[in-house]
Design a protein around this motif. Structure first.
Motif, PDB file in Angstrom:
ATOM      1  N   PRO A 161       0.817  -1.219   0.000  1.00 60.46           N
ATOM      2  CA  PRO A 161       0.000   0.000   0.000  1.00 60.46           C
ATOM      3  C   PRO A 161       0.852   1.270   0.000  1.00 60.46           C
ATOM      4  O   PRO A 161       0.572   2.191  -0.759  1.00 60.46           O
ATOM      5  N   ILE A 171       0.732   4.103  -2.892  1.00 59.95           N
ATOM      6  CA  ILE A 171       0.334   5.487  -2.599  1.00 59.95           C
ATOM      7  C   ILE A 171       1.438   6.434  -3.051  1.00 59.95           C
ATOM      8  O   ILE A 171       1.205   7.452  -3.700  1.00 59.95           O
ATOM      9  N   MET A 190       1.756  12.053  -0.506  1.00 60.24           N
ATOM     10  CA  MET A 190       0.514  12.333  -1.214  1.00 60.24           C
ATOM     11  C   MET A 190       0.022  13.742  -0.906  1.00 60.24           C
ATOM     12  O   MET A 190      -0.345  14.498  -1.807  1.00 60.24           O
ATOM     13  N   PHE A 210      -8.644  13.501  -5.954  1.00 56.67           N
ATOM     14  CA  PHE A 210      -7.239  13.080  -5.924  1.00 56.67           C
ATOM     15  C   PHE A 210      -6.886  12.262  -4.676  1.00 56.67           C
ATOM     16  O   PHE A 210      -6.511  11.093  -4.804  1.00 56.67           O
ATOM     17  N   PRO A 211      -7.038  12.829  -3.457  1.00 57.97           N
ATOM     18  CA  PRO A 211      -6.677  12.009  -2.292  1.00 57.97           C
ATOM     19  C   PRO A 211      -7.580  10.794  -2.122  1.00 57.97           C
ATOM     20  O   PRO A 211      -7.112   9.730  -1.700  1.00 57.97           O
ATOM     21  N   ILE A 224      -6.260   8.107  -4.391  1.00 55.90           N
ATOM     22  CA  ILE A 224      -4.959   7.564  -3.994  1.00 55.90           C
ATOM     23  C   ILE A 224      -5.105   6.695  -2.753  1.00 55.90           C
ATOM     24  O   ILE A 224      -4.507   5.611  -2.654  1.00 55.90           O
ATOM     25  N   ILE A 225      -5.949   7.139  -1.823  1.00 58.40           N
ATOM     26  CA  ILE A 225      -6.154   6.302  -0.635  1.00 58.40           C
ATOM     27  C   ILE A 225      -6.872   5.012  -1.031  1.00 58.40           C
ATOM     28  O   ILE A 225      -6.565   3.931  -0.524  1.00 58.40           O
ATOM     29  N   ILE A 230      -6.486   3.487  -3.795  1.00 54.68           N
ATOM     30  CA  ILE A 230      -5.436   2.626  -4.343  1.00 54.68           C
ATOM     31  C   ILE A 230      -4.688   1.936  -3.214  1.00 54.68           C
ATOM     32  O   ILE A 230      -4.421   0.736  -3.266  1.00 54.68           O
ATOM     33  N   GLY A 231      -4.381   2.715  -2.167  1.00 52.70           N
ATOM     34  CA  GLY A 231      -3.694   2.143  -1.013  1.00 52.70           C
ATOM     35  C   GLY A 231      -4.503   1.029  -0.376  1.00 52.70           C
ATOM     36  O   GLY A 231      -3.981  -0.042  -0.063  1.00 52.70           O
ATOM     37  N   LEU A 239      -6.809  -0.765  -1.766  1.00 50.87           N
ATOM     38  CA  LEU A 239      -6.864  -1.884  -2.700  1.00 50.87           C
ATOM     39  C   LEU A 239      -5.584  -2.712  -2.612  1.00 50.87           C
ATOM     40  O   LEU A 239      -5.617  -3.949  -2.604  1.00 50.87           O
TER      41      LEU A 239
END
Lengths: 291, 651
Positions: free
Chosen positions: A127, A131, A279, B417-418, B421-422, B424-425, B427
């Motif tokens: 993860p 990220i 991020m 956006f966040p 991305i989170i 994705i994290g 997942l």
């Protein structure tokens, strides 16, 4: 392509350097830097001992792991396309899958313990990695490793921060994925450090050689990621960064102790936190006008 | 379309015909009939799916409800394809599975095949009929027939309880569907699906989402799933998990075709539900020691992945990012297909284990790879596929989901956006958890040494006719993984039917993956050959497992299913409840002790249980109504009649 060839040749030099540094710091003369190569060749020449409990999985796993790690290197250095870092992570996971079930195949409590711990402690690496990389990719809208080569630079304050944080995060990943101190102790498989080393307790000969090689290569993969951020184009820079990181790992292993098992997971959370900070920084860079 | 209807009728006919045949020949005649029906059904389905055609059939029910439309467009055809293929494989598989089962228990199969013959066409009707009333009727037939299929082992109390639980949960789902559809007909004045365009408000969507969600089994409506699967015969679990729960997804997708641009709120809601389902599904899968239950939880996780992809696609529509939407929908269909392949595969395989060891408890198994090598290696392939590892098919659909998210990141929006991305994290974390769950389950069933008598007394592997359906699925799984650029064409037409502008098939990216996967396979083979060469003329000694000098190792010392997952679960304790019953070892001469652990689903504990308790509390107040006294009941009737008369007179 050159980098890929170097990647295939250098892994044991990397571990050799780490060991030499450790020896020098502890006041020993230490084995020659090329010692891991000699060990490897010797292992390849030997026969193997297998456990009567095991099935064929035990025998094929080290080879599959080796194939996966090598191809992950290919993906990193040669073969770029949209979403390649996803394939990179999953292909490493494939290797890990096999090493874990091979450990479970022996029916040994030690190896089960190692497998269980390894899989738990590395669960947060992926993860964090995703990220981090997808944040960096968002800057240039190139969703592959290329963005590491092309986009990042020290030209702005925010960007240099991102670069520094990414390097730190990747360095932590080397320590976690490569099972180095402070997560794991590569020199022993005693009870307190039963993670990676104990997982491969029953492997011998060629298989052990493959495992040692894959593990060193895995460390080198993350190191290559660092170099591709810092010195994307020069080969000399590549070698220098590689040298520095190996020495750094050696120094860290000499001066710090291994973490208590219960704290390792907190340590890996640091990694996720850094990734989240990266991020947030990219968010600020893109939408906050910090460029 | 006519051909598909004939195929449906043939299924129903074969189910009715079961009564005529002898007990012994039931399975085989049913296989033949359904095989014919499957082939018939596949003809129009493949045409609709690959040539992007739509078949219509309008049946006129005079006066009653007027015209009822049946439609076979790419969206329906995609689901029909999965239903037909997986169900047929399940039927082929069931013959030997029952043969082994019947050696132990005396049982009549006609009821089972009768309901199976209703179950399959009812699913096909659900995905083709375009009329609310008929949709609900086929939906109910689907639920009821699956209820009876669950009741196969009906002499066990546990089975009866679970089946009733399933039935009630499904009826609650139907209530939500009713609410949604009633609201819809109020605003459109029509029962036909075609008239819904533009009439789906948020309330209707959420109500229907809950209704369909209960069938699909996403968090927090999943509680029936892990209960139902362990008790069902394995091929029924496979069909239910691989196919039936997708009917819920179909409902949501069909609903989306009537919405031009979903609202942001709905899109984020769907994404969030997906993330929660994926995370909790796989977390509970890790905590399970019953392998069929574990597979059921893993279905919840996979439904979560489908919903995540759907959420991303909806976000793409909402934010007008067509590439993101397209890849998202592609991910939805790819994962529906892939999940139905590897989940049925795993359930078939679990059935193969179950038919030999007669227990679903992993802690009693181990070492089966030696007595059942084929079953074990097929299970391994299934585990690799479901863990989304290359070169298998699971990776392809997860790759689409990631790609959709990555393309979403470049939408110029600081909130998306966040979130992405989170996501994705999360997942990626789910991916790591799947790895833990499946290494754990595979090694505790097949590797090491056997932990009980049951696992050590197996003479030979399962019969061929059980293994061949699994082999076919493994082959599909590998082929899709190796050559996604051809096989994923299946998903493009249904995905386009949900998009405002058609998506160009991302062939180049898939070609890259395909090349890479082929290279991977070649490299693995090459290294294995290299190893063989290196080991030529070398001694291969066989010894006991090294236990650091200790000589008397036994199977109890192995890492068990529980202990393997323990370190990982240690830092996720807030998300589940584990009841431990362990007195500990005391005194110098310890007495016998025991250890018992039970994992409780927090959704069941905090969400379902309070509702049930409240319900009980209210209902308890009315116990006196039902006293068992006949005179009292007559009095109720009298009062009721009086009230009716008063009401009529007043009018």
């Amino acid at each position: 392509m050159m980098r890929f060839l170097l990647l295939l040749i250098l892994p044991f030099l990397f571990t050799g350097l780490i060991n030499k540094t450790k020896a020098l710091i502890s006041g020993r003369k230490g084995a020659p830097i090329f010692q891991p190569y000699f060990d490897f060749i010797k292992l390849l020449k030997k026969g193997i001992v297998i456990s009567e409990t095991t099935s064929s999985i035990f025998q094929i796993a080290p080879s599959i792991n080796l194939a996966c790690t090598t191809l992950a290197g290919l993906l990193l250095c040669v073969f770029h396309f949209e979403g390649d870092f996803i394939l990179f992570a999953y292909i490493l996971a494939l290797g890990k899958f096999f090493i874990i079930i091979a450990a479970m195949d022996t029916g040994s409590s030690f190896e089960g313990m190692g497998a269980s711990r390894e899989v738990s402690y590395t669960s947060l690496v992926e993860p964090a990695f995703f990220i981090m990389i997808s944040s960096i990719c968002a800057i240039g809208h190139i969703y592959s490793f290329e963005s590491l080569y092309k986009i990042l630079s020290f030209s702005h304050m925010a960007w240099s921060l991102i670069v520094i944080l990414s390097v730190i995060a990747l360095f932590l990943m080397i320590l976690i994925e490569g099972s180095r101190i402070p997560v794991d102790d590569p020199t022993t498989h005693l009870e307190l450090t039963m993670i990676h080393e104990v997982m491969v307790l029953d492997n011998s000969g060629v298989d052990l050689g493959f495992i040692l090689y894959s593990n060193a290569l895995k460390m080198l993969l993350f190191t290559t990621l660092i170099t591709s951020i810092l010195t994307p184009h020069s080969l000399l820079g590549y070698l220098i960064v590689l040298f520095i990181i190996a020495v750094l790992i050696g120094i860290i292993e000499s001066v710090t102790a291994r973490l208590r098992l219960t704290h390792i997971i907190e340590y890996t959370f640091v990694l996720v936190t850094i990734a989240l900070i990266i991020m947030a920084l990219t968010l600020l860079t893109i939408y906050g006008g910090m460029i | 379309m006519i051909i598909l209807l004939i195929s449906i009728i043939l299924f129903v006919f074969s189910s009715l015909a079961q009564i005529l045949f002898k007990e012994k020949s039931k399975a085989i005649t049913f296989t033949l009939f359904s095989g014919l029906a499957t082939v018939l059904g596949l003809i129009p389905t493949t045409i609709a799916l690959f040539q992007n055609k739509t078949f219509f059939k309008t049946v006129n029910f005079n006066g009653l409800i007027g015209n009822v439309n049946f439609v076979l467009d790419p969206l329906s055809a995609f689901f029909v394809l999965i239903i037909l293929v997986i169900s047929f494989l399940a039927i082929v598989y069931s013959r030997k599975y029952f043969e082994q089962y019947l050696q132990l228990h005396k049982k009549d199969l006609s009821a089972h095949y009768f309901f199976l013959g209703l179950f399959i066409p009812s699913m096909i009707l659900v995905v083709t009929v375009q009329n609310i009333l008929f949709f609900l009727i086929s939906w109910e037939i689907m639920s009821l027939s699956s209820f009876f299929l669950l009741l196969f082992d009906n002499e066990k109390k546990e089975v009866r309880q679970t089946a009733i639980n399933y039935l009630i949960t499904m009826q609650i789902g139907v209530i939500f569907l009713f609410i949604g559809f009633i609201l819809l007909t109020l605003s459109t004045n029509s029962l036909d699906f075609a008239s819904f365009q533009g009439h789906i408000t948020n309330t209707i969507f959420i109500s229907l989402l809950i209704g369909f969600g209960i069938k699909a089994g996403f968090v927090p409506f999943h509680t029936w799933l892990p209960k139902a699967h362990p008790i069902a015969p394995s091929h029924i679990s496979a069909v239910m998990s691989g196919v039936m729960i997708k009917a819920g997804i179909y409902g949501i997708l069909r609903l989306l075709t009537f919405i031009e641009v979903p609202s942001l709120f709905l899109s984020y809601l769907v994404l969030f539900i997906g993330l929660a389902s994926a995370f909790f599904g796989i977390l509970y899968a890790i905590t399970q020691r019953d392998y069929k239950r574990m597979l059921a939880y893993s279905s919840i996780e996979n439904i979560g992945l489908i919903i995540i992809s759907l959420g991303v696609a909806m976000l793409g529509l909402s934010y007008n990012n067509s590439l993101m939407a397209g890849l998202g929908f592609l991910g939805v269909f790819a994962h529906i297909l892939n999940h139905s392949i590897f989940k049925s595969l795993l359930f078939f395989d679990a059935g193969s284990v179950l038919s030999k060891v007669h227990t679903t408890d992993c802690e009693q198994l181990g070492g089966l790879i030696k007595s059942m090598p084929y079953t074990a290696s097929l299970f391994l392939f299934g585990s690799l596929a479901i863990s989304a590892l290359p070169p298998f098919n699971g990776f392809i659909s997860e790759f689409f989901i990631y790609l959709a998210m990555l393309n979403g990141i470049s939408t110029n929006n600081h909130f998306l956006f966040p979130v992405l991305i989170i996501a994705i994290g999360v997942l990626a974390f789910v991916g790591a958890m799947v790895l833990i769950a499946f290494t754990n389950i595979f090694s505790s069933i097949f590797l090491g040494t056997s932990r009980s008598e049951k696992a050590s007394n197996i003479e030979k592997d399962s019969p061929k006719s059980m293994l061949i359906p699994i082999c076919i699925l493994v082959m599909f799984s590998l082929l899709i993984g190796l050559f996604p650029q051809y096989f994923m064409q299946v998903a493009i037409n249904p995905a386009n039917s949900l998009l405002p502008a058609p998506l160009i098939f991302p062939a180049q990216i898939l070609l890259n993956i395909s090349i890479f996967n082929v290279v991977l396979v070649i490299t693995i083979v090459a290294i294995l050959i290299l190893r063989k060469v290196l080991l030529k003329n070398k001694t291969i000694a066989v010894h006991k497992t090294w236990a650091c000098g200790y000589d008397k190792i036994n199977s109890k010392m192995q890492y068990s299913n529980y202990s393997f997952s323990r370190p990982f679960l240690g830092f996720l304790t807030p998300f589940f409840i584990r009841e431990l019953d362990f007195k500990g070892i005391k005194d110098l001469f310890p007495k016998a002790t025991h250890f018992k652990s039970k994992t409780i689903d927090i959704f069941e504990y905090y969400l379902i249980r309070p509702v049930i308790n409240f319900d009980k509390f209210i209902i308890q107040k009315f116990y006196w109504v039902q006293s068992g006294n006949v005179q009292k009941y007559l009095l109720y009737g009298l009062i009721f009649l009086l009230l009716v008369i008063i009401w009529v007179v007043k009018k």
